[in-house]
Design a protein around this motif. Structure first.
Motif, PDB file in Angstrom:
ATOM      1  N   ASN A  46       0.873  -1.163   0.000  1.00 41.28           N
ATOM      2  CA  ASN A  46       0.000   0.000   0.000  1.00 41.28           C
ATOM      3  C   ASN A  46       0.914   1.218   0.000  1.00 41.28           C
ATOM      4  O   ASN A  46       1.787   1.319   0.845  1.00 41.28           O
ATOM      5  N   GLY A  47       0.746   2.106  -0.966  1.00 36.98           N
ATOM      6  CA  GLY A  47       1.665   3.226  -1.125  1.00 36.98           C
ATOM      7  C   GLY A  47       2.732   2.846  -2.128  1.00 36.98           C
ATOM      8  O   GLY A  47       2.491   2.098  -3.071  1.00 36.98           O
ATOM      9  N   VAL A  48       3.949   3.345  -1.923  1.00 34.21           N
ATOM     10  CA  VAL A  48       5.047   3.077  -2.865  1.00 34.21           C
ATOM     11  C   VAL A  48       6.038   2.109  -2.223  1.00 34.21           C
ATOM     12  O   VAL A  48       6.447   2.288  -1.075  1.00 34.21           O
ATOM     13  N   VAL A  49       6.403   1.089  -3.000  1.00 37.57           N
ATOM     14  CA  VAL A  49       7.385   0.088  -2.567  1.00 37.57           C
ATOM     15  C   VAL A  49       8.473   0.046  -3.637  1.00 37.57           C
ATOM     16  O   VAL A  49       8.177  -0.029  -4.832  1.00 37.57           O
ATOM     17  N   PHE A  66      17.906  -5.392 -12.068  1.00 38.31           N
ATOM     18  CA  PHE A  66      16.806  -4.460 -12.301  1.00 38.31           C
ATOM     19  C   PHE A  66      16.352  -3.806 -11.007  1.00 38.31           C
ATOM     20  O   PHE A  66      16.671  -4.271  -9.908  1.00 38.31           O
ATOM     21  N   THR A  67      15.630  -2.705 -11.174  1.00 39.86           N
ATOM     22  CA  THR A  67      14.959  -2.043 -10.053  1.00 39.86           C
ATOM     23  C   THR A  67      13.476  -1.967 -10.396  1.00 39.86           C
ATOM     24  O   THR A  67      13.084  -2.047 -11.568  1.00 39.86           O
ATOM     25  N   VAL A  68      12.657  -1.845  -9.369  1.00 42.13           N
ATOM     26  CA  VAL A  68      11.208  -1.762  -9.553  1.00 42.13           C
ATOM     27  C   VAL A  68      10.670  -0.678  -8.632  1.00 42.13           C
ATOM     28  O   VAL A  68      11.078  -0.584  -7.470  1.00 42.13           O
ATOM     29  N   VAL A  69       9.764   0.130  -9.145  1.00 41.33           N
ATOM     30  CA  VAL A  69       8.980   1.050  -8.316  1.00 41.33           C
ATOM     31  C   VAL A  69       7.543   0.580  -8.433  1.00 41.33           C
ATOM     32  O   VAL A  69       7.002   0.483  -9.539  1.00 41.33           O
ATOM     33  N   MET A  70       6.954   0.224  -7.287  1.00 42.35           N
ATOM     34  CA  MET A  70       5.576  -0.269  -7.252  1.00 42.35           C
ATOM     35  C   MET A  70       4.686   0.770  -6.587  1.00 42.35           C
ATOM     36  O   MET A  70       4.969   1.196  -5.476  1.00 42.35           O
ATOM     37  N   ARG A  71       3.621   1.121  -7.285  1.00 41.04           N
ATOM     38  CA  ARG A  71       2.596   1.992  -6.703  1.00 41.04           C
ATOM     39  C   ARG A  71       1.400   1.106  -6.409  1.00 41.04           C
ATOM     40  O   ARG A  71       0.832   0.510  -7.337  1.00 41.04           O
ATOM     41  N   GLY A  83      -6.660  -5.280  -4.738  1.00 40.07           N
ATOM     42  CA  GLY A  83      -5.448  -4.460  -4.793  1.00 40.07           C
ATOM     43  C   GLY A  83      -4.940  -4.293  -6.200  1.00 40.07           C
ATOM     44  O   GLY A  83      -5.082  -5.192  -7.033  1.00 40.07           O
ATOM     45  N   VAL A  84      -4.341  -3.137  -6.469  1.00 38.80           N
ATOM     46  CA  VAL A  84      -3.670  -2.876  -7.742  1.00 38.80           C
ATOM     47  C   VAL A  84      -2.213  -2.594  -7.424  1.00 38.80           C
ATOM     48  O   VAL A  84      -1.908  -1.691  -6.634  1.00 38.80           O
ATOM     49  N   LEU A  85      -1.319  -3.385  -8.008  1.00 41.09           N
ATOM     50  CA  LEU A  85       0.124  -3.211  -7.848  1.00 41.09           C
ATOM     51  C   LEU A  85       0.674  -2.851  -9.220  1.00 41.09           C
ATOM     52  O   LEU A  85       0.743  -3.697 -10.113  1.00 41.09           O
ATOM     53  N   ASP A  86       1.031  -1.592  -9.403  1.00 41.31           N
ATOM     54  CA  ASP A  86       1.536  -1.087 -10.677  1.00 41.31           C
ATOM     55  C   ASP A  86       3.057  -1.082 -10.604  1.00 41.31           C
ATOM     56  O   ASP A  86       3.655  -0.237  -9.937  1.00 41.31           O
ATOM     57  N   PHE A 182      12.580  -5.884  -1.258  1.00 45.69           N
ATOM     58  CA  PHE A 182      11.598  -4.802  -1.270  1.00 45.69           C
ATOM     59  C   PHE A 182      11.813  -3.887  -0.075  1.00 45.69           C
ATOM     60  O   PHE A 182      12.121  -4.374   1.018  1.00 45.69           O
ATOM     61  N   ARG A 183      11.587  -2.594  -0.262  1.00 46.09           N
ATOM     62  CA  ARG A 183      11.567  -1.645   0.853  1.00 46.09           C
ATOM     63  C   ARG A 183      10.377  -0.725   0.670  1.00 46.09           C
ATOM     64  O   ARG A 183      10.246  -0.057  -0.343  1.00 46.09           O
ATOM     65  N   LYS A 184       9.516  -0.711   1.694  1.00 41.00           N
ATOM     66  CA  LYS A 184       8.333   0.138   1.673  1.00 41.00           C
ATOM     67  C   LYS A 184       8.741   1.563   2.015  1.00 41.00           C
ATOM     68  O   LYS A 184       9.445   1.793   2.987  1.00 41.00           O
ATOM     69  N   ARG A 185       8.305   2.506   1.172  1.00 42.32           N
ATOM     70  CA  ARG A 185       8.614   3.918   1.452  1.00 42.32           C
ATOM     71  C   ARG A 185       7.715   4.412   2.579  1.00 42.32           C
ATOM     72  O   ARG A 185       6.554   4.024   2.682  1.00 42.32           O
ATOM     73  N   PRO A 186       8.270   5.302   3.419  1.00 44.52           N
ATOM     74  CA  PRO A 186       7.419   5.887   4.482  1.00 44.52           C
ATOM     75  C   PRO A 186       6.269   6.683   3.835  1.00 44.52           C
ATOM     76  O   PRO A 186       6.449   7.307   2.802  1.00 44.52           O
ATOM     77  N   SER A 187       5.094   6.624   4.485  1.00 49.04           N
ATOM     78  CA  SER A 187       3.961   7.364   3.905  1.00 49.04           C
ATOM     79  C   SER A 187       3.971   8.799   4.286  1.00 49.04           C
ATOM     80  O   SER A 187       4.540   9.281   5.150  1.00 49.04           O
TER      81      SER A 187
END
Length: 187
Positions: A46-49, A66-71, A83-86, A182-187
């Motif tokens: 949930n948020g950006v990972v 590779f790197t990934v940015v997940m919204r 859930g939607v994981l973009d 994976f690292r979850k970004r602070p909200s």
């Protein structure tokens, strides 16, 4: 007459033995039921990972980085958590790819998911800090599309970090592995 029959019996025994070994290699997610912290997909994704990963071939050689940015976001659609994981992939050679997952909770710990390049539905189960996710991916390789099976395991290490290991196979033959952090970004 007996030689061809014996060859058939031996071949059948080999097939049964291999099938038995394949059945023994599966780990039950329930093994991780007591592991902490407990993984709740709508909470973590949930948020950006952000993620960092490598693909290794059968020999263990790194083939791609590779790197990934997940919204990620979750809503309730028709009474079902969805859930939607973009995912936005950037590979070490500069190429990019996008995969958008739609996940639906189907039970207390069960999920199904779809994405444009996933054949059919992915199925998954959480237990404790772990999530097992299995699916078939339509993977472009040298101008052709290969249907490759993924057995994907994710392990929540703490509230922000998750490790992921996915084994890729075709016809039951291991092709390689994908390893991610994976690292979850602070909200």
């Amino acid at each position: 007459m007996w030689k061809p029959l014996w060859k058939l019996v031996r071949a059948g025994g080999l097939v049964l033995a291999l099938a038995g070994l394949a059945g023994c290699s599966s780990v039950d997610p329930a093994l991780y039921a007591s592991e902490k912290p407990v993984l709740r997909l709508p909470g973590y994704f949930n948020g950006v990972v952000d993620a960092w990963g490598v693909f290794t071939d059968r020999s263990g050689r790194v083939v791609k980085r590779f790197t990934v940015v997940m919204r990620c976001s979750w809503t309730v659609v028709d009474g079902v958590e969805t859930g939607v994981l973009d995912e936005q992939f950037t590979y070490s050679d500069g190429s990019q790819q996008r995969r958008v997952w739609t996940l639906r909770k189907t039970g207390a710990q069960q999920y199904v998911g779809t994405a444009e390049d996933v054949v059919g539905e992915a199925v998954g189960e959480t237990s404790g800090n772990a999530f097992r996710w299995r699916y078939t991916l339509a993977l472009p390789v040298e101008g052709r599309i290969w249907h490759v099976d993924f057995d994907d395991w994710m392990y929540l290490m703490d509230n922000d970090v998750m490790l992921n290991r996915a084994v890729m196979s075709k016809f039951g033959i291991r092709l390689g592995e994908v390893t991610l952090s994976f690292r979850k970004r602070p909200s």
